[in-house]
Design an enzyme around this catalytic site. Structure first.
Site, PDB file in Angstrom:
ATOM      1  N   GLN A 116      41.582  38.133  43.504  1.00 29.38           N
ATOM      2  CA  GLN A 116      41.814  38.885  42.118  1.00 29.38           C
ATOM      3  C   GLN A 116      40.370  38.305  41.437  1.00 29.38           C
ATOM      4  OE1 GLN A 116      43.361  35.967  43.370  1.00 29.38           O
ATOM      5  NE2 GLN A 116      46.154  35.986  43.673  1.00 29.38           N
ATOM      6  N   TYR A 117      39.603  36.932  41.012  1.00 25.62           N
ATOM      7  CA  TYR A 117      38.579  37.380  39.880  1.00 25.62           C
ATOM      8  C   TYR A 117      37.466  38.751  40.791  1.00 25.62           C
ATOM      9  CZ  TYR A 117      34.690  35.044  37.279  1.00 25.62           C
ATOM     10  OH  TYR A 117      33.910  35.350  36.936  1.00 25.62           O
ATOM     11  N   GLY A 118      37.360  38.641  42.401  1.00 22.67           N
ATOM     12  CA  GLY A 118      36.402  39.518  42.190  1.00 22.67           C
ATOM     13  C   GLY A 118      36.456  40.742  42.906  1.00 22.67           C
ATOM     14  N   PRO A 149      31.992  35.507  43.839  1.00 23.94           N
ATOM     15  CA  PRO A 149      32.569  36.681  42.813  1.00 23.94           C
ATOM     16  C   PRO A 149      33.959  35.617  42.312  1.00 23.94           C
ATOM     17  CG  PRO A 149      33.359  36.380  45.264  1.00 23.94           C
ATOM     18  CD  PRO A 149      31.981  35.246  45.025  1.00 23.94           C
TER      19      PRO A 149
END
Length: 108
Positions: free
Chosen positions: A3-5, A103
């Site tokens: 999700q962060y990436g 990421p």
């Protein structure tokens, strides 16, 4: 980390798109991506203090330069981007991560 990436990629693309859209109005847009930073009292500082072995492992695995980024290093890049010296830079993505290239702060 996925999700962060994805969110980070979207922000980088948004900066590039806004740079093109707002350029005719003289507005520059860039994205700065700080790497893991050693900030007193925060995540990596607490790990360094509370679990030196885990911190050493993190540094050895994720930080090719052997140290996290200092907040001042990120601030200098931002100050440069706000200066007239960077007038030709717009739509760029500038990682300030000492080649961490991950990421998320936890790696890939």
């Amino acid at each position: 980390p996925v999700q962060y990436g994805v969110a980070k990629s979207a922000q980088i693309q948004l900066a590039a798109s806004l740079a093109r859209e707002l350029g005719p109005d003289g507005i520059r847009v860039n994205a700065v991506s700080p790497g893991s930073m050693l900030i007193p009292g925060r995540r990596w500082d607490r790990m360094r203090r509370d679990d030196p072995e885990a911190y050493a492992g993190f540094v050895a695995t994720e930080l090719p330069s052997g140290a996290p980024v200092a907040p001042q290093e990120v601030a200098r890049v931002v100050a440069f981007l706000l200066s007239d010296w960077s007038s030709g830079i717009s739509g760029a993505h500038l990682p300030v991560d000492r080649a961490q290239n991950a990421p998320s702060p936890d790696g890939y």
